[in-house]
Design an enzyme around this catalytic site. Structure first.
Site, short mmCIF file in Angstrom:
data_model
loop_
_atom_site.label_atom_id
_atom_site.label_comp_id
_atom_site.label_asym_id
_atom_site.label_seq_id
_atom_site.Cartn_x
_atom_site.Cartn_y
_atom_site.Cartn_z
N GLU A 242 0.83 -1.21 0.00
CA GLU A 242 0.00 0.00 0.00
C GLU A 242 0.86 1.25 0.00
O GLU A 242 0.71 2.14 -0.85
CB GLU A 242 -0.91 0.00 1.23
CG GLU A 242 -1.79 1.22 1.35
CD GLU A 242 -2.75 1.30 0.19
OE1 GLU A 242 -3.63 0.44 0.10
OE2 GLU A 242 -2.61 2.19 -0.67
N ASP A 246 1.40 4.05 -3.01
CA ASP A 246 1.01 5.45 -2.77
C ASP A 246 2.15 6.40 -3.08
O ASP A 246 1.97 7.41 -3.77
CB ASP A 246 0.59 5.65 -1.30
CG ASP A 246 -0.67 4.89 -0.94
OD1 ASP A 246 -1.35 4.39 -1.86
OD2 ASP A 246 -0.98 4.78 0.26
N SER A 481 -6.81 2.14 -4.28
CA SER A 481 -5.55 2.54 -3.66
C SER A 481 -4.60 3.17 -4.64
O SER A 481 -3.71 3.91 -4.25
CB SER A 481 -4.81 1.32 -3.17
OG SER A 481 -5.32 0.88 -2.02
N ASP A 522 -16.28 10.32 -19.30
CA ASP A 522 -17.44 9.67 -18.70
C ASP A 522 -17.32 8.15 -18.82
O ASP A 522 -16.95 7.64 -19.88
CB ASP A 522 -18.71 10.17 -19.41
CG ASP A 522 -19.98 9.84 -18.63
OD1 ASP A 522 -19.88 9.29 -17.51
OD2 ASP A 522 -21.07 10.14 -19.16
N GLY A 546 -23.07 10.50 -17.39
CA GLY A 546 -23.04 11.49 -16.31
C GLY A 546 -22.58 10.86 -15.00
O GLY A 546 -22.06 9.74 -14.98
N ASP A 548 -22.26 8.87 -11.62
CA ASP A 548 -22.86 7.65 -11.10
C ASP A 548 -22.09 7.20 -9.86
O ASP A 548 -20.95 7.64 -9.64
CB ASP A 548 -22.89 6.55 -12.17
CG ASP A 548 -21.53 6.29 -12.78
OD1 ASP A 548 -20.65 5.79 -12.06
OD2 ASP A 548 -21.32 6.62 -13.98
#
Ligand SMILES: *[C@@H]1O[C@H](CO)[C@@H](O)[C@H](O)[C@H]1NC(C)=O
Length: 571
Positions: A242, A246, A481, A522, A546, A548
């Site tokens: 992780e 990052d 992540s 989109d 659009g 969601d």
């Protein structure tokens, strides 16, 4: 004057987390850190000020307040804080008071005595990590009722971080920094050393290794970057997927910005409090958080609220509401919080086999005061490959394609989280987009989600098959992540162009969408019905035209976002 409050069912997490096994009574001399949240003053004033500085249409937009101004505004009345402090100190804890919380260090024995409770030691079956926490009933004196919101740090297990790495497999196509540059139109975008971006890691001290970072930079041919400041404990001998993901992607995408790395022993309450007590120059401008857990399972002990788990979720909801207010303070100070939407679809990690007939929102993504980022992947039949970096010369790298919802159904290892909060109502900045979505074909039956809640994610970015360098090896990882640090890095570039902090950025991004919806790609295919473990789920959210609740407004187009931002802000 002791009153039994509740049997601790924070340990609902225990059911969802068979990894933790009770091994013994906690040793009495063992030291614990905990935070006592005392009531905030002026929550309405805080909310109004936060909304004004975050709303591009407000004359106060961008007029962030200093930490001392904000802390003064929300401070717990002095007499009340003193009573709580006196009570804590009478039990021998060493405590320091902040504006609206008290930070303490004490022994297991003293905590047990103070709360007439027992603490046990639990061990993680895989990592061997030990956690001491309350077990069974606890009591607060009636005199503390109304004077303590929560005590955080004495119950609940650490939340598993999202990233999980796997070995590279032959024939796989990878996502690398060149993919982001090409797919999200950021060729030539420049950061600024005056903008600071940080990855934050919670509950323990996951680290990265400098050697891995050096190899990653060389392999991906991104401009070199360093982590110039580390806040919190750091154990460089144990790089983890992780934290490595990052750091590598935040630095690579937000090239030219200043990078920090922050570890937080506690959870969201402690983190927000630590930010607000770090001094005016002691905090980054942009924070990427790749952690998430069920909004109704954020249990902390309290003299006022019933506990969580089997007994009900009111305690967890109260905790989430308090942390949302903490995040408003952070935003009012100009700090941008970016959170991944979770990796287990609309059901989340507490319902991995989708046994509940309804969706379960995850926190902190469900907070209206963060920017929540979901995950996409390229539709396999549309992928183009290329790339000139050493890694892409030796492997197949993706350069573009049509994005769909990232899902285990379509070959990813995770499913993009998304849904609606049961605590925070729909904020005005997203209300028209959310209204359009819930009246359309993308939502499940009305009883399966809370249509008056804050909808998330706000945006999305690729979340499948990222190359990372970890422990001397090339590995692959999937996850929101990855999406969160990528988006955070792009926001770092936007902040550099703006010439200063962005603060709570979601209202600006919805405004950009309304000005030029092509500033977002989109995503209209796929859904987040599946979890990481199951696709036998009958409810969840579909991607539609659009906004969601699987991919938000879509994935970013950097230069279009930048152009619209400059126009909206008259820069
Ligand atoms: C739905 O969300 C609202 C906030 O918008 C909250 O007040 C309400 O309690 C939620 N309903 C449920 C059933 O959790």
């Amino acid at each position: 004057m002791l009153r039994i409050v509740a049997a601790l069912a924070a340990l609902a997490a225990a059911a969802a987390s068979p990894m933790w096994e009770k091994v013994a009574r906690a040793p009495k001399h063992e030291t614990l850190d905990f935070t006592v949240a005392t009531p905030m003053s002026n929550v309405d004033g805080l909310q109004a000020a936060f909304e004004a500085v975050s709303d591009p249409d407000s004359p106060k937009y961008g007029m962030f307040m200093t930490k001392s101004e904000i802390n003064e505004m929300t401070a717990t009345p002095g007499w009340m804080k003193n009573e709580v402090l006196t009570w804590l100190q009478s039990h021998g804890h060493s405590c320091s008071a902040r504006s609206d919380s008290i930070k303490c260090r004490g022994s297991v024995g003293a905590v047990e005595k103070m709360l007439s409770a027992r603490m046990h030691t639990y061990q993680h079956s895989k990592t061997g990590d030990l956690v001491h926490q309350l077990d069974g009933s606890y009591t607060f004196p009636a005199s503390m009722e109304g004077k303590i919101d929560f005590v955080s740090g004495l119950s609940g297990f650490p939340v598993e971080h999202l990233g999980r790495a796997r070995a590279l497999t032959g024939g796989e196509q990878f996502t690398v920094p060149e993919t982001i540059v090409s797919a999200y139109n950021l060729q030539g975008a420049k950061g600024s050393s005056s903008i600071t971006q940080a990855a934050v890691e919670f509950q323990g001290y996951p680290a990265y290794a400098q050697d891995d970072l050096t190899t990653f930079i060389q392999q991906t041919a991104v401009p070199s970057f360093d982590i110039v400041k580390k806040v919190g404990p750091f154990n460089g001998n144990e790089p983890q997927p992780e934290s490595t993901l990052d750091v590598e992607y935040l630095g690579a995408v937000g090239g030219g910005n200043t990078n920090w790395y922050w570890t937080e022993q506690g959870w969201m309450l402690e983190f927000a409090q630590d930010l607000m007590n770090a001094g005016e120059s002691g905090t980054p401008d942009i924070v990427s958080m790749s952690y998430s857990w069920s909004e109704e399972d954020q249990c902390q002990i309290s003299p006022n609220a019933p506990s969580c788990g089997a007994g009900g979720v009111a305690g967890s909801k109260a905790f989430v509401a308090r942390v949302n207010a903490e995040f408003a303070k952070v935003g009012l100070n100009g700090i941008t919080l970016v959170a991944s939407s979770g990796d287990s679809g609309a059901h989340g990690r507490t319902d991995p086999m989708c046994q509940r007939p309804i969706t379960t929102p995850s926190f902190p993504a469900s907070s209206p005061n963060v920017l929540a980022v979901g995950a996409t992947q390229f539709d396999a039949s549309t992928i183009t490959t290329g790339g000139s970096s050493p890694f892409c010369q030796a492997n197949s790298c993706k350069m573009g394609g049509t994005e769909i919802v990232c899902s285990t159904k379509t070959g990813a290892a995770i499913t993009s989280g998304g849904g609606f909060s049961n605590v925070a109502s729909t904020p005005s900045y997203q209300s028209s987009q959310v209204a359009a979505y819930i009246s359309g074909p993308g939502v499940p039956a009305a009883g399966d989600f809370n249509s008056t809640g804050r909808g998330y994610p706000d945006v999305a970015a690729l979340g499948h098959a990222y190359y990372i360098q970890l422990n001397g090896e090339a590995m692959a990882v999937d996850g929101t992540s990855a999406s969160a640090p990528v988006m955070a890095g792009m926001l770092g570039l936007l902040a550099a162009k703006k010439g200063g902090k962005l603060g709570h950025v979601a209202p600006l991004l919805y405004k950009i969408y309304e000005a030029d919806n092509s500033a977002f790609n989109d995503v209209t295919e796929g859904n987040n019905f599946c979890t990481e473990s199951s696709c036998d789920c009958t409810t969840g959210f579909k991607a539609t035209k659009g906004w969601d609740a699987a991919t938000g407004l879509g994935s970013p187009n950097h230069f279009k976002m930048e152009k619209a931002m400059m126009k909206i802000l008259n820069l």
